[in-house]
Design a protein around this motif. Sequence first.
Motif, mmCIF file in Angstrom:
data_model
loop_
_atom_site.group_PDB
_atom_site.id
_atom_site.type_symbol
_atom_site.label_atom_id
_atom_site.label_comp_id
_atom_site.label_asym_id
_atom_site.label_seq_id
_atom_site.Cartn_x
_atom_site.Cartn_y
_atom_site.Cartn_z
ATOM 1 N N THR A 238 7.975 11.190 -4.006
ATOM 2 C CA THR A 238 7.437 12.178 -4.945
ATOM 3 C C THR A 238 7.861 11.914 -6.388
ATOM 4 O O THR A 238 7.441 12.652 -7.279
ATOM 5 C CB THR A 238 7.903 13.586 -4.552
ATOM 6 N N SER A 239 8.660 10.900 -6.626
ATOM 7 C CA SER A 239 9.133 10.634 -7.990
ATOM 8 C C SER A 239 8.838 9.208 -8.420
ATOM 9 O O SER A 239 8.055 8.973 -9.353
ATOM 10 C CB SER A 239 10.640 10.914 -8.088
ATOM 11 N N ALA A 240 9.435 8.232 -7.757
ATOM 12 C CA ALA A 240 9.304 6.845 -8.187
ATOM 13 C C ALA A 240 7.966 6.231 -7.791
ATOM 14 O O ALA A 240 7.383 5.467 -8.566
ATOM 15 C CB ALA A 240 10.454 6.011 -7.596
ATOM 16 N N MET B 97 12.668 12.753 -12.431
ATOM 17 C CA MET B 97 13.176 13.972 -11.818
ATOM 18 C C MET B 97 12.211 15.145 -11.916
ATOM 19 O O MET B 97 12.391 16.152 -11.239
ATOM 20 C CB MET B 97 14.516 14.364 -12.466
ATOM 21 N N VAL B 98 11.198 15.032 -12.758
ATOM 22 C CA VAL B 98 10.296 16.161 -12.995
ATOM 23 C C VAL B 98 9.518 16.558 -11.736
ATOM 24 O O VAL B 98 9.485 17.738 -11.361
ATOM 25 C CB VAL B 98 9.351 15.856 -14.166
ATOM 26 N N PRO B 99 8.851 15.616 -11.019
ATOM 27 C CA PRO B 99 8.082 16.039 -9.835
ATOM 28 C C PRO B 99 8.925 16.691 -8.742
ATOM 29 O O PRO B 99 8.533 17.759 -8.235
ATOM 30 C CB PRO B 99 7.419 14.740 -9.361
ATOM 31 N N PRO B 100 10.090 16.131 -8.327
ATOM 32 C CA PRO B 100 10.866 16.826 -7.297
ATOM 33 C C PRO B 100 11.367 18.199 -7.743
ATOM 34 O O PRO B 100 11.390 19.147 -6.935
ATOM 35 C CB PRO B 100 12.036 15.864 -7.033
ATOM 36 N N ILE B 101 11.775 18.327 -9.017
ATOM 37 C CA ILE B 101 12.218 19.636 -9.502
ATOM 38 C C ILE B 101 11.069 20.631 -9.467
ATOM 39 O O ILE B 101 11.232 21.796 -9.070
ATOM 40 C CB ILE B 101 12.791 19.506 -10.930
ATOM 41 N N MET C 210 0.804 -1.218 0.000
ATOM 42 C CA MET C 210 0.000 0.000 0.000
ATOM 43 C C MET C 210 0.837 1.268 0.000
ATOM 44 O O MET C 210 0.348 2.336 -0.378
ATOM 45 C CB MET C 210 -0.919 -0.001 1.231
ATOM 46 N N TYR C 211 2.102 1.190 0.393
ATOM 47 C CA TYR C 211 2.864 2.421 0.599
ATOM 48 C C TYR C 211 3.049 3.253 -0.664
ATOM 49 O O TYR C 211 3.111 4.490 -0.564
ATOM 50 C CB TYR C 211 4.222 2.101 1.233
ATOM 51 N N PRO C 212 3.127 2.687 -1.888
ATOM 52 C CA PRO C 212 3.254 3.582 -3.052
ATOM 53 C C PRO C 212 2.038 4.485 -3.257
ATOM 54 O O PRO C 212 2.169 5.586 -3.798
ATOM 55 C CB PRO C 212 3.439 2.619 -4.224
ATOM 56 N N PHE C 213 0.862 4.058 -2.797
ATOM 57 C CA PHE C 213 -0.344 4.856 -3.003
ATOM 58 C C PHE C 213 -0.375 6.100 -2.110
ATOM 59 O O PHE C 213 -1.140 7.027 -2.370
ATOM 60 C CB PHE C 213 -1.591 4.004 -2.746
ATOM 61 N N THR C 214 0.420 6.106 -1.046
ATOM 62 C CA THR C 214 0.465 7.288 -0.181
ATOM 63 C C THR C 214 1.237 8.438 -0.809
ATOM 64 O O THR C 214 1.293 9.524 -0.226
ATOM 65 C CB THR C 214 1.105 6.923 1.163
ATOM 66 N N SER C 215 1.841 8.222 -1.973
ATOM 67 C CA SER C 215 2.612 9.295 -2.621
ATOM 68 C C SER C 215 1.723 10.461 -3.021
ATOM 69 O O SER C 215 2.184 11.609 -3.059
ATOM 70 C CB SER C 215 3.322 8.743 -3.862
ATOM 71 N N LEU D 247 1.538 12.682 -0.105
ATOM 72 C CA LEU D 247 2.841 13.296 0.126
ATOM 73 C C LEU D 247 3.085 14.456 -0.830
ATOM 74 O O LEU D 247 3.581 15.514 -0.428
ATOM 75 C CB LEU D 247 3.937 12.231 -0.024
ATOM 76 N N ILE D 248 2.744 14.286 -2.100
ATOM 77 C CA ILE D 248 2.897 15.373 -3.061
ATOM 78 C C ILE D 248 2.002 16.550 -2.689
ATOM 79 O O ILE D 248 2.405 17.723 -2.787
ATOM 80 C CB ILE D 248 2.585 14.864 -4.478
ATOM 81 N N LEU D 249 0.796 16.261 -2.238
ATOM 82 C CA LEU D 249 -0.115 17.332 -1.816
ATOM 83 C C LEU D 249 0.460 18.100 -0.635
ATOM 84 O O LEU D 249 0.400 19.337 -0.596
ATOM 85 C CB LEU D 249 -1.471 16.733 -1.450
ATOM 86 N N TYR D 250 1.045 17.396 0.324
ATOM 87 C CA TYR D 250 1.640 18.055 1.473
ATOM 88 C C TYR D 250 2.832 18.923 1.069
ATOM 89 O O TYR D 250 3.090 19.956 1.697
ATOM 90 C CB TYR D 250 2.087 17.020 2.510
#
Length: 292
Positions: free
Chosen positions: A144-146, A194-198, A70-75, A78-81
């Motif tokens: 936030t990326s993978a 790399m796009v989302p973290p940048i 389930m942990y990948p779905f929490t991304s 995390l991006i929203l935060y």
Amino acid sequence: MHSRGWRSVYCVTKRDAFRGTAPINLTDRLHQVLRWATGSVEIFFSRNNALLASPRMKFLQRVAYFNVGMYPFTSGFLILYCFLPALSLFSGQFIVQSVNATFLVFLLGITITLCLLALLEIKWSGITLHDWWRNEQFWLIGGTSAHPAAVLQGLLKVIAGVDISFTLTSKSATPEDGDDEFADLYEVKWSFLMVPPITIMMVNMIAIAVGGSRTLYSPFPQWSRLVGGVFFSFWVLCHLYPFAEGLLGRRGKVPTIVYVWSGLISIIISMLWVYINPPAGRTQDYLNFQFP
């Protein structure tokens, strides 16, 4: 095996039982995390899901396997935060409507709880505080990326039947010509991961500039909202600092003009934002001056 009733023992030997090489390049490391997360998503959507396991599997084992899948779905959260502090600075409104005693007590309780959990993890794993902080930083970078890419690939495979092809990551090896042993660490290979973290870093840095400009030019500056938004944006940037350092590569390799242009673009965007959306007090004063 656990679903069929087998028992397992977690064994830690004094000497390392197995040793291998791992990728130290930023891009290869992200692709490795992508493979791990994609495998977890595939297991979550397969018949080996912990929720569909046989009654022979124990409750804690079921919870552990459910957490792994389930942990990948929490991304998404995390991006929203990571974007919330920037949205707060752009809009001029704090994350909560009013900073009162109840909110501060609630925030203090959460902070103390997280600190206690961190101390428990450090004592249980036997690592240093620096190693734990590095792990937290890379957790946010990978989250936030993978992890979002893994969820997308898993959904495409389940819904559309698109097979996922993996590329092997290059492992670090000792050079034969006597060069730097960690030369691969400074190589930057562009990847869509790399796009989302940048984007998160750029949005938060521009938001800090916009929030500071709005507060300085406002006739009634609200420094508490600025400090709160800047603090949380700075906290996000602290987690992404290793990513920025790895993206820049070897020190001294990036020309100074890159930093100059980055700062100039941030200043121009912040001034443009203040011009398009000026503070209400300054606009009213200007209109009164022009049309008394």
